[in-house]
Design a protein around this motif. Structure first.
Motif, PDB file in Angstrom:
ATOM      1  N   ASP A  85       0.820  -1.208   0.000  1.00 39.42           N
ATOM      2  CA  ASP A  85       0.000   0.000   0.000  1.00 39.42           C
ATOM      3  C   ASP A  85       0.854   1.257   0.000  1.00 39.42           C
ATOM      4  OD1 ASP A  85      -2.330  -1.416  -0.072  1.00 39.42           O
ATOM      5  OD2 ASP A  85      -2.639  -1.397   2.089  1.00 39.42           O
ATOM      6  N   ILE A  86       1.836   1.297   0.890  1.00 42.44           N
ATOM      7  CA  ILE A  86       2.683   2.491   0.965  1.00 42.44           C
ATOM      8  C   ILE A  86       3.629   2.546  -0.234  1.00 42.44           C
ATOM      9  CG2 ILE A  86       4.564   1.500   2.347  1.00 42.44           C
ATOM     10  CD1 ILE A  86       4.550   4.181   3.909  1.00 42.44           C
ATOM     11  N   ALA A  87       3.969   1.387  -0.795  1.00 40.52           N
ATOM     12  CA  ALA A  87       4.833   1.378  -1.977  1.00 40.52           C
ATOM     13  C   ALA A  87       4.136   2.034  -3.158  1.00 40.52           C
ATOM     14  CB  ALA A  87       5.233  -0.054  -2.328  1.00 40.52           C
ATOM     15  N   LEU A  88       2.856   1.759  -3.310  1.00 36.03           N
ATOM     16  CA  LEU A  88       2.107   2.296  -4.451  1.00 36.03           C
ATOM     17  C   LEU A  88       1.524   3.674  -4.147  1.00 36.03           C
ATOM     18  CD1 LEU A  88       0.303  -1.006  -5.512  1.00 36.03           C
ATOM     19  CD2 LEU A  88       2.325   0.025  -6.544  1.00 36.03           C
ATOM     20  N   ARG A  89       0.607   3.715  -3.195  1.00 33.45           N
ATOM     21  CA  ARG A  89      -0.054   4.995  -2.903  1.00 33.45           C
ATOM     22  C   ARG A  89       0.882   5.974  -2.208  1.00 33.45           C
ATOM     23  NH1 ARG A  89      -4.351   4.554   0.643  1.00 33.45           N
ATOM     24  NH2 ARG A  89      -3.807   2.444   1.318  1.00 33.45           N
ATOM     25  N   GLY A  90       1.705   5.453  -1.284  1.00 38.16           N
ATOM     26  CA  GLY A  90       2.608   6.336  -0.540  1.00 38.16           C
ATOM     27  C   GLY A  90       3.650   6.986  -1.430  1.00 38.16           C
ATOM     28  N   SER A  91       4.236   6.206  -2.340  1.00 34.48           N
ATOM     29  CA  SER A  91       5.259   6.767  -3.226  1.00 34.48           C
ATOM     30  C   SER A  91       4.652   7.770  -4.202  1.00 34.48           C
ATOM     31  CB  SER A  91       5.973   5.648  -3.992  1.00 34.48           C
ATOM     32  OG  SER A  91       5.054   4.895  -4.752  1.00 34.48           O
ATOM     33  N   LEU A  92       3.437   7.477  -4.689  1.00 36.19           N
ATOM     34  CA  LEU A  92       2.763   8.438  -5.576  1.00 36.19           C
ATOM     35  C   LEU A  92       2.479   9.745  -4.848  1.00 36.19           C
ATOM     36  CD1 LEU A  92       0.220   6.201  -7.545  1.00 36.19           C
ATOM     37  CD2 LEU A  92       2.241   7.373  -8.448  1.00 36.19           C
ATOM     38  N   LEU A  93       2.046   9.634  -3.590  1.00 35.50           N
ATOM     39  CA  LEU A  93       1.820  10.827  -2.775  1.00 35.50           C
ATOM     40  C   LEU A  93       3.114  11.612  -2.581  1.00 35.50           C
ATOM     41  CD1 LEU A  93      -0.601   9.777   0.128  1.00 35.50           C
ATOM     42  CD2 LEU A  93      -0.884  11.713  -1.433  1.00 35.50           C
ATOM     43  N   GLN A  94       4.175  10.876  -2.262  1.00 27.85           N
ATOM     44  CA  GLN A  94       5.459  11.532  -2.006  1.00 27.85           C
ATOM     45  C   GLN A  94       5.978  12.252  -3.248  1.00 27.85           C
ATOM     46  OE1 GLN A  94       8.796   9.842  -3.103  1.00 27.85           O
ATOM     47  NE2 GLN A  94       9.584  11.898  -2.715  1.00 27.85           N
ATOM     48  N   ILE A  95       5.949  11.575  -4.391  1.00 24.97           N
ATOM     49  CA  ILE A  95       6.431  12.188  -5.631  1.00 24.97           C
ATOM     50  C   ILE A  95       5.543  13.364  -6.021  1.00 24.97           C
ATOM     51  CG2 ILE A  95       6.777  11.814  -8.102  1.00 24.97           C
ATOM     52  CD1 ILE A  95       7.539   8.916  -7.431  1.00 24.97           C
ATOM     53  N   GLY A  96       4.232  13.159  -5.956  1.00 23.55           N
ATOM     54  CA  GLY A  96       3.299  14.224  -6.345  1.00 23.55           C
ATOM     55  C   GLY A  96       3.408  15.449  -5.463  1.00 23.55           C
ATOM     56  N   LEU A  97       3.439  15.236  -4.131  1.00 25.88           N
ATOM     57  CA  LEU A  97       3.540  16.371  -3.201  1.00 25.88           C
ATOM     58  C   LEU A  97       4.862  17.112  -3.376  1.00 25.88           C
ATOM     59  CD1 LEU A  97       2.010  14.936   0.102  1.00 25.88           C
ATOM     60  CD2 LEU A  97       1.108  16.795  -1.302  1.00 25.88           C
ATOM     61  N   THR A  98       5.946  16.354  -3.577  1.00 28.94           N
ATOM     62  CA  THR A  98       7.259  16.988  -3.760  1.00 28.94           C
ATOM     63  C   THR A  98       7.257  17.870  -4.996  1.00 28.94           C
ATOM     64  OG1 THR A  98       8.352  15.082  -2.709  1.00 28.94           O
ATOM     65  CG2 THR A  98       9.734  16.593  -3.977  1.00 28.94           C
TER      66      THR A  98
ATOM     67  N   MET B 226      16.751  18.257   2.524  1.00 26.19           N
ATOM     68  CA  MET B 226      16.706  17.098   3.410  1.00 26.19           C
ATOM     69  C   MET B 226      15.611  17.239   4.472  1.00 26.19           C
ATOM     70  SD  MET B 226      20.678  15.854   3.716  1.00 26.19           S
ATOM     71  CE  MET B 226      20.252  14.110   3.669  1.00 26.19           C
ATOM     72  N   LEU B 227      15.459  18.418   5.032  1.00 21.09           N
ATOM     73  CA  LEU B 227      14.389  18.622   6.012  1.00 21.09           C
ATOM     74  C   LEU B 227      13.025  18.666   5.322  1.00 21.09           C
ATOM     75  CD1 LEU B 227      15.958  21.227   8.486  1.00 21.09           C
ATOM     76  CD2 LEU B 227      15.756  18.749   8.738  1.00 21.09           C
ATOM     77  N   GLY B 228      12.990  19.271   4.125  1.00 23.89           N
ATOM     78  CA  GLY B 228      11.727  19.355   3.391  1.00 23.89           C
ATOM     79  C   GLY B 228      11.219  17.987   2.970  1.00 23.89           C
ATOM     80  N   LYS B 229      12.112  17.139   2.425  1.00 22.08           N
ATOM     81  CA  LYS B 229      11.685  15.801   2.017  1.00 22.08           C
ATOM     82  C   LYS B 229      11.265  14.966   3.216  1.00 22.08           C
ATOM     83  CE  LYS B 229      13.305  13.585  -1.485  1.00 22.08           C
ATOM     84  NZ  LYS B 229      14.128  12.862  -2.467  1.00 22.08           N
ATOM     85  N   ALA B 230      11.998  15.107   4.327  1.00 26.97           N
ATOM     86  CA  ALA B 230      11.616  14.376   5.548  1.00 26.97           C
ATOM     87  C   ALA B 230      10.240  14.820   6.030  1.00 26.97           C
ATOM     88  CB  ALA B 230      12.661  14.599   6.642  1.00 26.97           C
ATOM     89  N   ALA B 231       9.974  16.130   5.932  1.00 20.59           N
ATOM     90  CA  ALA B 231       8.679  16.663   6.367  1.00 20.59           C
ATOM     91  C   ALA B 231       7.541  16.166   5.483  1.00 20.59           C
ATOM     92  CB  ALA B 231       8.718  18.189   6.363  1.00 20.59           C
ATOM     93  N   ILE B 232       7.834  15.889   4.215  1.00 21.96           N
ATOM     94  CA  ILE B 232       6.810  15.360   3.306  1.00 21.96           C
ATOM     95  C   ILE B 232       6.566  13.874   3.580  1.00 21.96           C
ATOM     96  CG2 ILE B 232       6.326  14.782   0.885  1.00 21.96           C
ATOM     97  CD1 ILE B 232       7.787  17.368   0.116  1.00 21.96           C
ATOM     98  N   VAL B 233       7.652  13.116   3.774  1.00 19.62           N
ATOM     99  CA  VAL B 233       7.532  11.664   3.941  1.00 19.62           C
ATOM    100  C   VAL B 233       6.935  11.293   5.294  1.00 19.62           C
ATOM    101  CG1 VAL B 233       8.846   9.502   4.086  1.00 19.62           C
ATOM    102  CG2 VAL B 233       9.426  11.200   2.338  1.00 19.62           C
ATOM    103  N   LEU B 234       7.310  12.023   6.358  1.00 19.29           N
ATOM    104  CA  LEU B 234       6.884  11.676   7.721  1.00 19.29           C
ATOM    105  C   LEU B 234       5.370  11.515   7.855  1.00 19.29           C
ATOM    106  CD1 LEU B 234       7.762  11.229  10.696  1.00 19.29           C
ATOM    107  CD2 LEU B 234       7.488  13.685  11.032  1.00 19.29           C
ATOM    108  N   PRO B 235       4.560  12.521   7.494  1.00 17.63           N
ATOM    109  CA  PRO B 235       3.113  12.345   7.645  1.00 17.63           C
ATOM    110  C   PRO B 235       2.525  11.281   6.719  1.00 17.63           C
ATOM    111  CG  PRO B 235       3.602  14.421   6.524  1.00 17.63           C
ATOM    112  CD  PRO B 235       4.896  13.885   7.031  1.00 17.63           C
ATOM    113  N   ILE B 236       3.173  11.058   5.575  1.00 16.80           N
ATOM    114  CA  ILE B 236       2.685  10.015   4.666  1.00 16.80           C
ATOM    115  C   ILE B 236       2.816   8.640   5.327  1.00 16.80           C
ATOM    116  CG2 ILE B 236       3.142   8.804   2.497  1.00 16.80           C
ATOM    117  CD1 ILE B 236       3.869  11.488   1.257  1.00 16.80           C
ATOM    118  N   VAL B 237       3.989   8.366   5.911  1.00 19.21           N
ATOM    119  CA  VAL B 237       4.199   7.073   6.587  1.00 19.21           C
ATOM    120  C   VAL B 237       3.263   6.939   7.783  1.00 19.21           C
ATOM    121  CG1 VAL B 237       5.885   5.597   7.762  1.00 19.21           C
ATOM    122  CG2 VAL B 237       6.611   6.998   5.812  1.00 19.21           C
TER     123      VAL B 237
END
Length: 574
Positions: free
Chosen positions: A86-99, A306-317
């Protein structure tokens, strides 16, 4: 002839420098890949200029990426992948899209991008993380099979798959009206490739590999494996998809066949050799002059990225129900810019999407984030624990540590808690149940929990080292705790917190290394078991029996070894 000799000389220089750099990093207790990166900087075009065939060295370095991803594909169990699908598919799409959206918005508003197309391009470059560096670091830390390791690798593989789509639509950024068509073609290529790969992995590849294995020739078998790895990688590269994607899929093709372990054992030496070339080639891209001239700007960019990407990934996980600690480790583990961002950046430069100055700044920023990745991964577990203990945020974080699912009898007493339901944990549970003991399992894998539900075994779904999870386990009324976790850090933290709740609890822990045996014992574990030593004792037991030794003598020898915590059989320290 001269060119061939130059290439051999360059290879000797790079590999020798990598060996020396890796050795120094190891002696300084740093990840060896940092030594590889620095060695590339030293011998490269911006260092002492010891190389004359840099382009060919970088081409060979791509083989290192292919072997890294091929080995990952062989080791990456599809069953394990399902638990984080689930996180591999939806989570990665969210991460890439939000970034992409956030970077495009910020760069356009701040005037850092000349237009929306450039902002989207910069977002795409920053959205990718480094599969190679994270994978190498996880291998060194023996954390590939941990939950956070599986989540990171799942997201990274999804990013690598997305690279092909991103490359396909880059030319359309100059003509936005063609983006839909370009994206459709790219998706079609992926679907066709996956369909062909599935067909090959079912009906052709297993028979082909088995045929070469049947020759009992190591050379022929190795040639077949290498040809499969590089051949599939070249196919995906030719389709405009990533080379890494093809190598990973090639590994998956043989991951479920009988000869997978044999193939992996043959490729590992090549993987490690060429991977050192890859990391050294990244070091060659670092221009100290550009770094010094723009030091303040690059430090700011590195911090922001590095802080920005961490801030995006943290709430997604967190949104997928994982604990705060897991989310922190994942977010700070994949907060770098990936090696394939170099490919995107170069493509963008050729298409006129970025200037030469921006390209050089991206290279410097990317290289520094890659160098910092092992450090972030080392401090992330402590960082996660610190966040959970912050007084002002404790109540907010607490809800993320709450067990997601529980299946516990209303009144449970005199039970044995088993932390981890992997291969070791499953055997422990079967032994306990066969002897009539009540068992409670703590597990954070959805696939494992499904097996527990099927067998109607009481369980808690959550991280075993979480204080809130342990509170639900009723340790104060338990007879014992068996720790069978794959992560050494989680094992130590669980032991500490369990004994804080129930100081007199009998704890039997699994050790992952020789040094951990004494540490876990000192921390309060009643028994510490080292699986490799236990396997050796069992082999020794059978050997002594076959040699005619008395059963009582054999048991006395084994008991003495266990009593002194394997000291008499531990290998000597170098």
């Amino acid at each position: 002839m001269a060119t061939g000799q130059n290439l051999i000389l360059d290879l000797t220089i790079v590999l020798g420098a990598a060996a020396l750099g890796g050795y120094l990093a190891n002696r300084l207790r740093q990840p060896v890949l940092l030594g590889y990166l620095v060695s590339g900087l030293v011998v490269g075009p911006f260092g002492f200029k010891l190389l004359s065939e840099v382009t060919q060295i970088k081409s060979l370095a791509e083989i290192g990426v292919a072997f890294l991803l091929f080995a990952l594909g062989v080791e990456f169990s599809l069953a394990e992948l399902k638990r984080v699908k689930d996180i591999a598919l939806r989570g990665s799409l969210l991460q890439i899209g939000l970034t992409i959206v956030l970077v495009a918005f910020v760069t356009v508003v701040m005037g850092w991008a000349s237009g929306l197309s450039q902002g989207i391009f910069l977002g795409a470059v920053l959205s990718l993380s480094s599969t190679a560096v994270v994978l190498k670091t996880l291998i060194e830390k023996s954390e590939i099979n941990t939950l956070h390791g599986q989540i990171m690798l799942a997201i990274l593989i999804a990013q690598d798959l997305a690279l092909g789509l991103i490359l396909a639509i880059l030319p359309a950024l100059r003509q936005p009206e063609n983006i839909g068509w370009s994206l459709g073609i790219a998706i079609l290529k992926v679907l066709v490739f996956v369909a062909v790969a599935i067909a090959l992995s079912r009906w052709i590849v297993p028979r082909l590999i088995a045929s070469f294995a049947a020759t009992e020739s190591n050379e022929l078998f190795l040639l077949a494996v290498i040809s499969l790895c590089l051949g599939v990688a070249l196919v995906t590269a030719g389709l405009g998809l990533s080379l890494a994607m093809g190598a990973f899929v090639a590994g998956l093709m043989i991951s479920e066949i009988d000869h997978a372990d044999q193939a992996l054992s043959k490729v590992l030496p090549l993987r490690d050799t060429f991977a050192s070339l890859f990391f050294a080639s990244i070091g060659m891209l670092i221009d100290p002059g550009i770094l010094l001239e723009n030091l303040g700007l690059i430090i700011g960019l590195v911090t922001l990225v590095m802080l920005g990407k961490a801030a995006i990934v943290l709430p997604i996980v967190l949104s997928f129900g994982y604990s705060l600690k897991t989310a922190v480790i994942v977010s700070f583990g994949i907060n770098q810019i990936g090696e394939f961002s170099f490919v995107l950046a170069l493509t963008g430069l050729r298409l006129g999407l970025i200037s030469q100055q921006t390209y050089l700044l991206l290279l410097g920023t990317t290289a520094i984030t890659l160098v910092l990745t092992p450090t972030w991964l080392n401090i992330a577990p402590s960082l996660g624990d610190s966040f959970t203990r912050m007084p002002l945020l404790a109540n907010f974080w607490r809800r993320f540590s709450t067990p997601k699912t529980l299946s516990i009898p209303e009144k449970i007493n005199g039970h044995v808690v088993v932390a981890g339901y992997g291969r070791v944990g499953q055997v422990i549970v079967k032994i306990l149940q066969s002897q009539g003991y009540q068992v409670l399992v703590i597990e954070n894998s959805e696939a494992a929990v499904q097996r527990l539900r099927f067998h109607k075994i009481p369980y808690i779904f959550g991280d075993a080292d979480s204080e809130l999870v342990l509170e639900k386990a009723h340790l104060e009324t338990a007879k014992a705790l068996a720790i069978a976790l794959p992560d050494p850090a989680s094992t130590r933290l669980l032991l500490k917190r369990a004994l804080a709740i129930a100081p007199g609890l009998d704890v039997i822990a699994r050790s992952h290394s020789d040094s951990e045996i004494d540490l876990l014992t000192q921390m309060g574990a009643k028994e510490v078991v080292q699986p490799e030593f236990e396997a050796a004792l069992e082999v020794g037991n059978h050997l002594l029996k076959s040699l005619g030794a008395a059963e009582s003598h054999i048991q006395a020898v084994i008991s003495a070894i266990r009593k002194d915590r394997y000291l008499s059989i531990r290998p000597e320290k170098e």
